[in-house]
Design an enzyme around this catalytic site. Structure first.
Site, short mmCIF file in Angstrom:
data_model
loop_
_atom_site.label_atom_id
_atom_site.label_comp_id
_atom_site.label_asym_id
_atom_site.label_seq_id
_atom_site.Cartn_x
_atom_site.Cartn_y
_atom_site.Cartn_z
N HIS A 1 31.62 24.80 29.96
CA HIS A 1 31.31 26.04 29.22
C HIS A 1 30.53 25.73 27.94
O HIS A 1 30.59 26.52 26.98
CB HIS A 1 32.58 26.83 28.87
CG HIS A 1 33.52 26.98 30.01
ND1 HIS A 1 33.46 28.03 30.89
CD2 HIS A 1 34.54 26.18 30.45
CE1 HIS A 1 34.41 27.90 31.80
NE2 HIS A 1 35.07 26.77 31.57
N SER B 1 2.60 23.56 17.56
CA SER B 1 2.44 25.01 17.49
C SER B 1 1.14 25.31 16.76
O SER B 1 0.71 24.54 15.90
CB SER B 1 3.63 25.59 16.71
OG SER B 1 3.25 26.77 16.04
N LYS C 1 6.33 21.89 14.01
CA LYS C 1 6.91 21.92 15.36
C LYS C 1 6.57 20.73 16.24
O LYS C 1 5.46 20.21 16.22
CB LYS C 1 6.46 23.20 16.07
CG LYS C 1 7.15 24.45 15.62
CD LYS C 1 8.64 24.37 15.88
CE LYS C 1 9.18 25.67 16.37
NZ LYS C 1 9.12 25.89 17.77
N GLU D 1 10.06 22.77 29.69
CA GLU D 1 10.00 24.19 30.04
C GLU D 1 9.12 24.37 31.28
O GLU D 1 9.41 25.19 32.16
CB GLU D 1 9.48 24.99 28.86
CG GLU D 1 10.49 24.99 27.71
CD GLU D 1 9.89 25.28 26.34
OE1 GLU D 1 8.75 25.79 26.27
OE2 GLU D 1 10.55 24.97 25.33
#
Ligand code: ARG
Length: 464
Positions: free
Chosen positions: A162, A283, A289, A296
């Site tokens: 969890h 970015s 960044k 992804e």
């Protein structure tokens, strides 16, 4: 027999008008199935060898056809051929070109076969080699994962359920879990080889052929194990495509689970892993960044893989036997699936070589959340002959106490522990040590350092 000037297709005598250009554009598959040219030529060569062996065509014709086919193979390889939508697909384009090279004797090539068996034979050979290539790429990932695991046997981190800290584990144990997933993927791909090794060639359009062909000969020469049993089923069957797409989907799903997990671990909130600059992106507006776009990408691609599987399932749903044009799209789907999974496997391997665990952070996180509570309960069972449920209750009370005192379990003194269980001695303090906790998980498949070392040896042998 007068040939039709307007329709240059093989069926030009029967069909008087040229195909509507609108239909030609969408009905032709040459832009897609030209990827099957090598397989098609190989299959045609074996086919004519068999026709000659069975005395169906002469030695001279067989040789002429083989000469023509080899020339065409070179032409396609060197981009010296004009493959055209006018001739629909790779099979007709090659046959047409054969006529140009060797003349009318090219007409013997299609004796005792149909495009229906020809295309599946080409396709099965292609899917088989794609399957082998995918498995090799999976092997590379296993090797990279093993290397990383070997370096991280003693890297301690929290195992989660969890996403809450659950029990202490070795980072290597985590990595070996990925190997299990990839080994299952390989098994899934290899299971399909049973179907892929059945030779469709010789079932012709759908009912077999009147010629005395030898399917065992083509089976052997093309590297299959046996001829398919039923001509109607053979031209209709695309189960081997579904199995291949399913294996790809599950493999993509594994990759996307791994990617998602690593994205979370790389987040500023967790900071459990770092990524080399080689695999991060910046970015356009936020100068600070370093984004894990590559993960992804991997997570997202599973959507494409599932889409391919569902496209094929939907095409097949309700499709009567035997061949229908609907089936032509199987190639586009499979090629797309192959390209996507191969890219994903290459990229995942790159990733595995270019990230590192933040060991300090992993250990710090493992030291929070009373992660050794189960170890304490087990200790009470073993040392005070308590039932596990009783020990669980006592441990819960100790965790409550630690929380009240704003301490970790390991920070409680013996006196404090004795408030809950007066029989406890100094010995109990060893159970709060994370290394001891991991060491003691000796049950088969558990995270103990010894188990991990043994498993690494086993995987290494398997991957040799
Ligand atoms: N290009 C076709 C396909 O891939 C080849 C089979 C054509 N057969 C036929 N009966 N039209 O499906």
């Amino acid at each position: 027999m007068s040939k039709n000037k307007n329709n240059k297709a093989i069926w030009g005598v029967r069909i008087k008008k040229a195909t509507s250009s609108a239909f030609e554009k969408i009905g032709s598959s040459i832009d897609i199935d030209k990827r099957l040219y090598k397989e098609d030529i190989k299959v045609s060569k074996v086919h004519v060898e068999m026709l000659f062996k069975q005395k169906i065509i002469s030695f001279k014709i067989k040789n002429k056809i083989i000469y023509g086919l080899e020339k065409i193979e070179k032409e396609i390889k060197n981009n010296k051929i004009h493959l055209t939508k006018k001739y629909e697909d790779i099979h007709m384009n090659i046959e047409k070109r054969l006529f140009e090279i060797i003349g009318d004797e090219a007409g013997y090539i299609h004796t005792a076969r149909s495009r229906n068996d020809q295309v599946i034979t080409d396709f099965k050979i292609w899917v088989k080699s794609s399957t082998e290539e995918i498995c090799l790429k999976i092997d590379k990932i296993i090797t990279s994962t093993l290397k990383l695991a070997e370096k991280n046997i003693y890297t301690i981190m929290p195992g989660f359920t969890h996403f809450k800290n659950a029990q202490a584990i070795s980072f290597a144990h985590y990595l070996l879990a990925y190997i299990e997933m990839f080994n299952r993927d390989k098994r899934r791909f290899n299971n399909n080889l049973v179907s892929l090794n059945e030779n469709p060639l010789g079932v012709a359009a759908l009912s077999g052929t009147t010629f005395n062909i030898n399917r065992n000969y083509t089976t052997k020469k093309l590297g299959f194990k046996k001829p398919t049993n039923n001509s109607i089923d053979t031209v209709s069957d695309r189960d081997f495509v579904l199995d291949y797409l399913y294996a790809i989907s599950v493999c993509s799903m594994h990759i996307s689970r791994i990617a998602e997990e690593l994205i979370i671990w790389n987040s500023d909130a967790y900071n459990l892993i770092g990524l080399s600059d080689k695999i991060v992106t910046g970015s356009s507006i936020m100068p600070q960044k370093k984004n894990p776009d590559v993960l992804e990408y991997l997570r997202g691609k599973s959507g494409i893989s599932y889409g391919n599987l569902f496209s094929m399932l939907t095409i097949l749903k309700g499709l009567p036997l035997s061949y229908f044009k609907d089936l032509q799209d199987d190639k586009e789907i499979v090629f797309k699936a192959n390209d996507t999974i191969k890219d994903c496997l290459i990229i995942l391997d790159e990733f595995l070589k270019n990230f590192y665990p933040n060991k300090k952070q992993m250990l710090e996180l493992a030291n929070t959340g009373h992660i050794t509570a189960t170890d304490l309960a087990d200790y009470l069972v073993k040392n005070y002959s308590m039932s596990f449920r009783k020990a669980y209750e006592k441990t819960s009370a100790i965790v409550n106490l630690a929380e009240k005192k704003k301490k970790n379990l390991s920070q409680l003194s013996l006196e404090e522990l004795k408030i809950i269980e007066p029989k406890l001695t100094n010995k109990v303090l060893t159970v709060f040590d994370l290394k001891n906790s991991i060491k003691s998980k000796k049950s088969y498949g558990g995270t103990s350092f010894e188990n991990i070392k043994r498993m690494i040896m086993k995987y290494k042998k398997q991957n040799d």
